[in-house]
Design a protein around this motif. Structure first.
Motif, PDB file in Angstrom:
ATOM      1  N   SER A 144      -5.357   2.270   8.769  1.00  0.00           N
ATOM      2  CA  SER A 144      -6.111   1.012   8.848  1.00  0.00           C
ATOM      3  C   SER A 144      -7.102   0.895   7.704  1.00  0.00           C
ATOM      4  CB  SER A 144      -6.835   0.910  10.188  1.00  0.00           C
ATOM      5  OG  SER A 144      -7.753   1.990  10.358  1.00  0.00           O
ATOM      6  N   MET A 145      -7.764   1.997   7.341  1.00  0.00           N
ATOM      7  CA  MET A 145      -8.719   1.967   6.239  1.00  0.00           C
ATOM      8  C   MET A 145      -7.990   1.801   4.904  1.00  0.00           C
ATOM      9  SD  MET A 145     -11.722   1.894   5.002  1.00  0.00           S
ATOM     10  CE  MET A 145     -12.843   2.295   6.348  1.00  0.00           C
ATOM     11  N   ARG A 146      -6.830   2.409   4.753  1.00  0.00           N
ATOM     12  CA  ARG A 146      -6.051   2.209   3.522  1.00  0.00           C
ATOM     13  C   ARG A 146      -5.722   0.729   3.342  1.00  0.00           C
ATOM     14  NH1 ARG A 146      -1.749   7.257   3.004  1.00  0.00           N
ATOM     15  NH2 ARG A 146      -2.971   8.795   4.171  1.00  0.00           N
ATOM     16  N   ARG A 147      -5.273   0.111   4.421  1.00  0.00           N
ATOM     17  CA  ARG A 147      -4.919  -1.308   4.331  1.00  0.00           C
ATOM     18  C   ARG A 147      -6.147  -2.163   4.048  1.00  0.00           C
ATOM     19  NH1 ARG A 147      -1.199   0.308   8.494  1.00  0.00           N
ATOM     20  NH2 ARG A 147      -2.690  -0.202  10.137  1.00  0.00           N
ATOM     21  N   LEU A 148      -7.275  -1.810   4.653  1.00  0.00           N
ATOM     22  CA  LEU A 148      -8.491  -2.593   4.456  1.00  0.00           C
ATOM     23  C   LEU A 148      -8.985  -2.493   3.014  1.00  0.00           C
ATOM     24  CD1 LEU A 148     -10.549  -4.346   5.939  1.00  0.00           C
ATOM     25  CD2 LEU A 148     -11.836  -2.266   6.466  1.00  0.00           C
ATOM     26  N   LEU A 149      -8.977  -1.297   2.451  1.00  0.00           N
ATOM     27  CA  LEU A 149      -9.424  -1.120   1.071  1.00  0.00           C
ATOM     28  C   LEU A 149      -8.540  -1.910   0.106  1.00  0.00           C
ATOM     29  CD1 LEU A 149     -10.207   2.710   1.139  1.00  0.00           C
ATOM     30  CD2 LEU A 149     -11.873   0.844   1.042  1.00  0.00           C
ATOM     31  N   ARG A 150      -7.232  -1.834   0.321  1.00  0.00           N
ATOM     32  CA  ARG A 150      -6.310  -2.577  -0.553  1.00  0.00           C
ATOM     33  C   ARG A 150      -6.462  -4.084  -0.355  1.00  0.00           C
ATOM     34  NH1 ARG A 150      -1.997   2.033   0.849  1.00  0.00           N
ATOM     35  NH2 ARG A 150      -2.133   3.252  -1.083  1.00  0.00           N
ATOM     36  N   ALA A 151      -6.717  -4.509   0.893  1.00  0.00           N
ATOM     37  CA  ALA A 151      -6.902  -5.934   1.153  1.00  0.00           C
ATOM     38  C   ALA A 151      -8.105  -6.487   0.402  1.00  0.00           C
ATOM     39  CB  ALA A 151      -7.069  -6.179   2.652  1.00  0.00           C
TER      40      ALA A 151
END
Length: 385
Positions: free
Chosen positions: A107-114
């Motif tokens: 979830s944090m990986r996706r948030l950072l990339r978003a």
């Protein structure tokens, strides 16, 4: 050869969203009843708690000429600073490249990339220094590949500490008095940044550091750590050992139990560092009758839905979920070892006396890298029950 996006347009209007987070009164039993304490809810600020430090580090570098307009920013992160840097990069117009590791939540990986950050992930810890050392090794390689890139070096950058001056001001303006300040410790930035100005306002302030079991910051041996967001396998220079009157080490059982009790009893909660700090703050309020106690909740619960708040994850890691949803929790609240989370600390005389595996307290605080023959090394602080 890594490439980054073209220079993004700065959005300085975002800086108006920085800080000014609420100070909430917490009274949920943790695990016992207590008179209550104050918690700064940093998850409700844009970019999270470390956006304060991220903006300060980039502005400081720009003022010194170390960071050119539009140049990339490269940093190691376990997640929270990465989010803050993504905010700072957008506000100030810098592409952000982050180095995480295999334990960084999806979830944090996706948030950072978003949020526009480029994320590099290392897949194995270094033999010495663990994940942090592995991330920094990859970071150094990226610096060689990205001409003009700037590394804030959150662990040792004094601007990290300076970025929290606004938080100290907000706490001082909200409270008439403060007796005890409880701070989780990772890079050492927010504890150093708020303890000094608050102690200038209230000279008798008692400061408690909260670390993770398996962390080497305060002189315990470095071990693989399940908890993220506090603790370290290295010794950040931003940690101000002289500021602390005592230190507590908290284990995953205690942190999860506190997080879940917060969520069920005060609605506000967070991750590992929030649970650890809340547990110690409640203990301080309970053991110091009449004292005004405050702490900082660095983040919210959303990042930890698959770990701290997931019964299957907790059971798989032998973590007691006595205060959880109960769907897969043993009826007696037992862990795989047959133990409940500790409800009070075990006290040790100095940091290296016993390896902490659960909630442990020590009133002797010293820089573990200070030579043993130093006159101040290992000297106990005064005060504390």
């Amino acid at each position: 050869m890594i490439t980054v996006a073209a220079e993004p347009a700065a959005a300085p209007e975002l800086l108006a969203l920085l800080g000014r987070t609420p100070l909430a009164r917490i009274s949920a039993p943790l695990p016992h009843a207590h008179p209550g304490f104050w918690a700064k809810l940093e998850s409700l600020g844009a970019g999270g708690m470390k956006a304060r430090a991220a903006v300060a580090m980039l502005l400081g570098a720009r003022e010194r000429g170390e960071l050119r307009p539009g140049a990339p920013v490269v940093e190691s992160t376990s997640g929270t600073l990465g989010l803050g840097l993504a905010f700072a990069g957008q506000a100030l117009g810098h592409p952000v490249v982050l180095v995480g590791d295999a334990e960084l939540e999806p979830s944090m990986r996706r948030l950072l990339r978003a949020h526009g950050a480029r994320l590099e992930v290392v897949d194995r810890p270094a033999p010495r220094g663990g994940w942090q050392a592995a991330r920094i090794a990859r970071l150094r390689a990226l610096l060689a590949e990205l001409p003009g890139a700037y590394w804030p070096d959150q662990y040792n950058n004094p601007d990290n500490t300076a970025g929290y001056a606004s938080m100290a001001t907000e706490i001082a303006e909200a409270l008439d008095h403060l007796d005890v300040l409880v701070c989780s410790v990772g890079t050492g930035g927010h504890s150093a940044g708020i303890a000094a100005p608050l102690r200038r306002r209230w000279p008798g302030l008692h400061v408690i550091g909260v670390d993770s079991v398996g962390s080497s910051i305060f002189g315990q041996p470095a071990r693989p750590r399940l908890m993220r967001g506090l603790g370290s396998s290295i010794h950040p220079r931003n940690v101000r050992y002289e500021a602390f009157d005592e230190v507590h080490w908290i284990g995953p059982d205690e942190a999860v139990d506190a997080c879940r009790r917060l969520a069920r009893g005060s609605f506000v909660s967070g991750g590992w560092s929030t649970g650890a700090a809340a547990l110690v703050a409640a203990w301080a309020a309970r053991t110091r009758p009449g004292a005004v106690v405050a702490t900082v909740f660095p983040d919210g619960p959303h990042r930890y839905l698959g770990t701290v708040y997931d019964d299957d994850y907790c059971l798989a890691h032998g973590i007691c979920t006595d205060a959880g949803s109960g769907t897969t929790t043993p009826t007696d609240g037992a862990t795989a070892a047959g133990l409940r989370p500790a409800d009070r600390p075990v006290e040790i005389p100095y940091p290296s006396a016993v390896e902490a595996t659960g909630w442990t307290r020590c009133r002797t605080v010293a820089d573990p890298l200070t030579p043993p023959h130093s006159a101040t090394a290992g000297a106990p602080k005064e005060g504390g029950p």
